[in-house]
Design an enzyme around this catalytic site. Structure first.
Site, PDB file in Angstrom:
ATOM      1  CG  ASP A  35      45.886  32.667  47.217  1.00 19.70           C
ATOM      2  OD1 ASP A  35      45.090  32.106  46.437  1.00 19.70           O
ATOM      3  OD2 ASP A  35      46.784  33.451  46.818  1.00 19.70           O
ATOM      4  CG  HIS A 105      42.411  26.321  42.830  1.00 18.89           C
ATOM      5  ND1 HIS A 105      42.763  25.980  41.551  1.00 18.89           N
ATOM      6  CD2 HIS A 105      42.216  27.654  42.834  1.00 18.89           C
ATOM      7  CE1 HIS A 105      42.780  27.059  40.798  1.00 18.89           C
ATOM      8  NE2 HIS A 105      42.442  28.107  41.542  1.00 18.89           N
TER       9      HIS A 105
HETATM   10  P1  AMP Z   1      42.933  30.935  40.382  1.00 17.00           P
HETATM   11  O1  AMP Z   1      43.288  32.301  39.844  1.00 17.00           O
HETATM   12  O2  AMP Z   1      41.481  30.785  40.743  1.00 17.00           O
HETATM   13  O3  AMP Z   1      43.418  29.840  39.437  1.00 17.00           O
HETATM   14  O4  AMP Z   1      43.694  30.785  41.748  1.00 17.00           O
HETATM   15  C1  AMP Z   1      45.034  30.422  41.836  1.00 17.00           C
HETATM   16  C2  AMP Z   1      45.519  30.948  43.155  1.00 17.00           C
HETATM   17  O5  AMP Z   1      46.734  30.312  43.479  1.00 17.00           O
HETATM   18  C3  AMP Z   1      45.805  32.466  43.175  1.00 17.00           C
HETATM   19  O6  AMP Z   1      44.956  33.090  44.135  1.00 17.00           O
HETATM   20  C4  AMP Z   1      47.283  32.552  43.559  1.00 17.00           C
HETATM   21  O7  AMP Z   1      47.570  33.638  44.414  1.00 17.00           O
HETATM   22  C5  AMP Z   1      47.511  31.201  44.232  1.00 17.00           C
HETATM   23  N1  AMP Z   1      48.871  30.720  44.204  1.00 17.00           N
HETATM   24  C6  AMP Z   1      49.727  30.711  43.150  1.00 17.00           C
HETATM   25  N2  AMP Z   1      50.882  30.127  43.501  1.00 17.00           N
HETATM   26  C7  AMP Z   1      50.762  29.767  44.815  1.00 17.00           C
HETATM   27  C8  AMP Z   1      51.624  29.128  45.764  1.00 17.00           C
HETATM   28  N3  AMP Z   1      52.859  28.716  45.431  1.00 17.00           N
HETATM   29  N4  AMP Z   1      51.172  28.917  47.016  1.00 17.00           N
HETATM   30  C9  AMP Z   1      49.930  29.331  47.366  1.00 17.00           C
HETATM   31  N5  AMP Z   1      49.066  29.927  46.515  1.00 17.00           N
HETATM   32  C10 AMP Z   1      49.480  30.148  45.258  1.00 17.00           C
END
Ligand code: AMP
Ligand code: ZN
Length: 119
Positions: A35, A105
């Site tokens: 993440d 995810h």
């Molecule tokens: P959610 O809030 O459950 O939808 O989780 C989405 C997650 O994606 C968050 O914890 C973000 O920090 C993570 N995230 C967003 N963009 C990226 C990226 N480019 N690479 C890795 N993680 C990401």
């Protein structure tokens, strides 16, 4: 159509390689990467390569791939050495629960104490 890559989906772009990610594990059906905003010493996202907006729709349409995601979570926990101390798998579903990316995810979190109930 459900299951097909979506041009405007960040995680589909990570699967295709268009957006870089710190990949820790890949299987035929899943992808796991760190993440970008970690909430614990170990914070890995495990996703199916196919696009479904959340875990429930994935499980209804592709139960084997949903199981693959769960198995990959356990494999990542073992690989990251948090299987013995305990880890949490989180599947935020819907904006009210904090879901911000609408490609299924699972968050795998560990390496620190995880309070229950969560905040
Ligand atoms: P959610 O809030 O459950 O939808 O989780 C989405 C997650 O994606 C968050 O914890 C973000 O920090 C993570 N995230 C967003 N963009 C990226 C990226 N480019 N690479 C890795 N993680 C990401
Ligand atoms: Zn997607």
């Amino acid at each position: 159509m459900a299951g097909e890559a979506q041009a405007d989906c960040l995680f589909c772009k990570i699967v295709s390689g268009e957006v870089p990610a710190d990949v820790v594990r890949e299987t035929e059906t899943t992808y796991a990467f760190r993440d970008i905003n970690p909430q614990a010493p170990v914070h890995v996202l495990v996703i199916p390569k196919v696009h479904y907006p959340d875990a429930g729709t994935l499980a209804a349409a592709e139960p084997q791939i949903a199981a693959d995601v769960l198995r990959a979570c356990a494999e990542v926990a073992a690989q990251e050495k948090i299987a013995d101390t305990g880890f949490r798998i989180v599947l935020n579903t819907g904006p009210g629960a904090g879901q911000t990316v609408f490609h299924t995810h699972a968050h795998v979190l560990g390496g620190r104490g995880l309070e229950w109930p969560p905040g």
